[in-house]
Design a protein around this motif. Sequence first.
Motif, PDB file in Angstrom:
ATOM      1  N   PRO A   1       0.817  -1.211   0.025  1.00  0.00           N
ATOM      2  CA  PRO A   1      -0.081   0.246   0.196  1.00  0.00           C
ATOM      3  C   PRO A   1       1.002   1.230   0.005  1.00  0.00           C
ATOM      4  CG  PRO A   1      -0.965  -1.635   1.519  1.00  0.00           C
ATOM      5  CD  PRO A   1       0.459  -2.250   0.927  1.00  0.00           C
TER       6      PRO A   1
ATOM      7  N   ILE B   1       0.535   5.892  -0.691  1.00  0.00           N
ATOM      8  CA  ILE B   1      -0.581   6.871  -0.595  1.00  0.00           C
ATOM      9  C   ILE B   1      -0.495   7.737  -1.999  1.00  0.00           C
ATOM     10  CG2 ILE B   1      -1.119   9.019   0.988  1.00  0.00           C
ATOM     11  CD1 ILE B   1      -1.610   6.266   2.210  1.00  0.00           C
TER      12      ILE B   1
ATOM     13  N   THR C   1      -5.558   5.621  -0.291  1.00  0.00           N
ATOM     14  CA  THR C   1      -4.425   4.407  -0.185  1.00  0.00           C
ATOM     15  C   THR C   1      -4.836   3.243  -1.248  1.00  0.00           C
ATOM     16  OG1 THR C   1      -4.507   4.679   2.358  1.00  0.00           O
ATOM     17  CG2 THR C   1      -3.790   2.454   1.399  1.00  0.00           C
ATOM     18  N   TYR C   2      -3.733   3.087  -2.071  1.00  0.00           N
ATOM     19  CA  TYR C   2      -3.687   2.318  -3.169  1.00  0.00           C
ATOM     20  C   TYR C   2      -2.611   1.143  -3.022  1.00  0.00           C
ATOM     21  CZ  TYR C   2      -0.053   4.565  -5.417  1.00  0.00           C
ATOM     22  OH  TYR C   2       1.178   5.084  -6.108  1.00  0.00           O
ATOM     23  N   CYS C   3      -2.887   0.286  -4.011  1.00  0.00           N
ATOM     24  CA  CYS C   3      -1.963  -1.073  -4.029  1.00  0.00           C
ATOM     25  C   CYS C   3      -2.427  -1.655  -5.568  1.00  0.00           C
ATOM     26  CB  CYS C   3      -1.877  -1.942  -2.939  1.00  0.00           C
ATOM     27  SG  CYS C   3      -0.782  -3.244  -2.937  1.00  0.00           S
TER      28      CYS C   3
END
Length: 223
Positions: A14, A16, A42-44
């Motif tokens: 993860p 930002i 928040t990403y992945c």
Amino acid sequence: HLEGLIFPGVKERPAIWCVRCERAVYPSAGVCPECASPRLLTYCHAWGEADLEWPGPHDWPTLFYMDPHQARETACAWFKIGPDDTWWQIHEREIAGDAWDVRRACEAFEAEHHLRVVWRKGDPKITTQRNQFAAKFEGQDFTIREAFEQAGFDFQDANSNFTVARDRLLQGLRPNPVTGYPRVRIHESCRKTMYQMTHFCWDARREQPSKRHSDFPALWRYL
């Protein structure tokens, strides 16, 4: 960029994203350190059971891409396409053997997990290439495509335009401010895909892509 990565920004863990700055940031006190915006995501790019039950809904179409090689196993990948046009890679496999071996392994996996494959595509160069899949028939060489056709494993030529594919993938790596996640999603079990996507580089002179770590990124480019 300075590392020479062809697909910079692939996140296995993860990270930002600042919606206003449109880039990954390290927030301070809950805001972007550059613009002070609280609009952070928040990403992945890796996904698992917390995101979606594997291998995804049955009614989502499955796309299959492959890249046979002269002296290596055939790189294969399966992708599901979500209703919001997100691209979910659900599986990767390197299959040794001839066209019949590839067909048997792929169809066994698809039957086991009830995958609805709507199209198969492959490296367009294999239409004319001759390698371990080629054989003699009545004294004539035939190509990889003909070997797969004889095995009953038909496919279409993928679009291999490198520049267009790279541009679309770079856009797909960016989190969507509406959905909150990027279009490119790689299942956490696809370890080689993730490694190659984060290690696929330009050559030393930054003019051509390196051949190293290129197999599974090629399948993403075809997609």
